[in-house]
Scaffold this active site. Structure first.
Site, PDB file in Angstrom:
ATOM      1  N   HIS A  23       0.844  -1.198   0.000  1.00 31.97           N
ATOM      2  CA  HIS A  23       0.000   0.000   0.000  1.00 31.97           C
ATOM      3  C   HIS A  23       0.872   1.237   0.000  1.00 31.97           C
ATOM      4  O   HIS A  23       1.966   1.233   0.556  1.00 31.97           O
ATOM      5  CB  HIS A  23      -0.961   0.004   1.196  1.00 31.97           C
ATOM      6  CG  HIS A  23      -0.281  -0.198   2.507  1.00 31.97           C
ATOM      7  ND1 HIS A  23       0.095  -1.450   2.974  1.00 31.97           N
ATOM      8  CD2 HIS A  23       0.128   0.680   3.445  1.00 31.97           C
ATOM      9  CE1 HIS A  23       0.684  -1.326   4.149  1.00 31.97           C
ATOM     10  NE2 HIS A  23       0.730  -0.046   4.451  1.00 31.97           N
TER      11      HIS A  23
ATOM     12  N   HIS B 186       0.852   5.248   1.088  1.00 33.46           N
ATOM     13  CA  HIS B 186       0.189   6.277   1.904  1.00 33.46           C
ATOM     14  C   HIS B 186       0.202   7.599   1.131  1.00 33.46           C
ATOM     15  O   HIS B 186       1.269   8.025   0.667  1.00 33.46           O
ATOM     16  CB  HIS B 186       0.943   6.510   3.209  1.00 33.46           C
ATOM     17  CG  HIS B 186       1.013   5.331   4.125  1.00 33.46           C
ATOM     18  ND1 HIS B 186       0.248   5.210   5.261  1.00 33.46           N
ATOM     19  CD2 HIS B 186       1.782   4.210   4.081  1.00 33.46           C
ATOM     20  CE1 HIS B 186       0.538   4.074   5.884  1.00 33.46           C
ATOM     21  NE2 HIS B 186       1.466   3.436   5.191  1.00 33.46           N
TER      22      HIS B 186
HETATM   23  P1  5GP Z   1       2.236   0.320   7.239  1.00 32.32           P
HETATM   24  O1  5GP Z   1       2.110  -1.161   6.960  1.00 32.32           O
HETATM   25  O2  5GP Z   1       2.341   1.138   5.981  1.00 32.32           O
HETATM   26  O3  5GP Z   1       3.366   0.652   8.174  1.00 32.32           O
HETATM   27  O4  5GP Z   1       0.968   0.805   8.044  1.00 32.32           O
HETATM   28  C1  5GP Z   1      -0.304   0.268   7.903  1.00 32.32           C
HETATM   29  C2  5GP Z   1      -1.326   1.384   7.955  1.00 32.32           C
HETATM   30  O5  5GP Z   1      -2.602   0.780   7.943  1.00 32.32           O
HETATM   31  C3  5GP Z   1      -1.277   2.278   9.213  1.00 32.32           C
HETATM   32  O6  5GP Z   1      -1.204   3.640   8.795  1.00 32.32           O
HETATM   33  C4  5GP Z   1      -2.589   1.976   9.946  1.00 32.32           C
HETATM   34  O7  5GP Z   1      -3.137   3.128  10.548  1.00 32.32           O
HETATM   35  C5  5GP Z   1      -3.465   1.465   8.834  1.00 32.32           C
HETATM   36  N1  5GP Z   1      -4.449   0.470   9.239  1.00 32.32           N
HETATM   37  C6  5GP Z   1      -4.267  -0.585  10.084  1.00 32.32           C
HETATM   38  N2  5GP Z   1      -5.384  -1.330  10.188  1.00 32.32           N
HETATM   39  C7  5GP Z   1      -6.298  -0.738   9.376  1.00 32.32           C
HETATM   40  C8  5GP Z   1      -7.660  -1.061   9.052  1.00 32.32           C
HETATM   41  O8  5GP Z   1      -8.251  -2.022   9.533  1.00 32.32           O
HETATM   42  N3  5GP Z   1      -8.288  -0.235   8.167  1.00 32.32           N
HETATM   43  C9  5GP Z   1      -7.676   0.859   7.617  1.00 32.32           C
HETATM   44  N4  5GP Z   1      -8.379   1.602   6.763  1.00 32.32           N
HETATM   45  N5  5GP Z   1      -6.391   1.194   7.910  1.00 32.32           N
HETATM   46  C10 5GP Z   1      -5.709   0.399   8.777  1.00 32.32           C
END
Ligand code: 5GP
Length: 142
Positions: A103, A105
């Site tokens: 993903h 951001h």
């Molecule tokens: P990363 O893997 O890029 O470090 O972070 C994962 C991102 O997913 C974080 O910014 C967190 O806030 C977001 N996140 C975690 N669980 C969920 C979820 O169930 N739904 C959504 N929409 N975002 C999520």
């Protein structure tokens, strides 16, 4: 590198098993709001293909994610009255990745306003709904 886990939380959202505040969808990409936004309008852009991160995504899917990311960044600037946009993408735990479906951001930024710490505070569902509605409407119009 570990293989793709089809039970990660974003895979469940992609399959419709868990809800999200959707802002954009096409045949290769889904984008929805981060539930713990670092700034208003913080959006996650995902390939529909099962890619763990940058190391296993196909180049066509990566290009589709990049196209959607640009579109959402430009529209997010207008919708959230931003002065800039921060784009982040993490790979593996050591690279800061927490959810193991690729993903990107997209975080609209206002001058002089620091981002909240990552995953620090859940936004109210009504605020997320309102922001998702505004962003998706502007994306459809644009
Ligand atoms: P990363 O893997 O890029 O470090 O972070 C994962 C991102 O997913 C974080 O910014 C967190 O806030 C977001 N996140 C975690 N669980 C969920 C979820 O169930 N739904 C959504 N929409 N975002 C999520």
């Amino acid at each position: 590198m570990p293989s793709y886990d089809p039970n990660n939380i974003f895979a469940k959202i992609l399959r419709g098993e868990l809800p999200c505040h959707k802002v954009y969808e096409d045949d290769k990409v889904l984008a929805f709001l981060d539930i713990m936004p670092r700034a208003p309008g913080h959006t996650l852009v995902l390939p529909k293909a099962p890619a763990r991160n940058i190391f296993d995504i196909g180049t066509d899917d990566l290009a589709a994610v990049a196209r959607a990311t640009q579109k959402i960044a430009k529209t997010g600037m207008q919708v959230f009255g931003a002065d800039g946009v921060t784009i982040q993408q993490f790979n593996e735990g050591a690279g800061g990745q927490v959810v193991f479906h690729l993903h990107v951001h997209v975080i609209p930024r206002k001058a002089g306003v620091p981002m909240k710490p990552a995953a620090s505070e859940k936004e109210k569902p009504e605020v997320l709904s309102d922001n998702a509605l505004k962003l998706s409407a502007a994306l459809k119009a644009g």
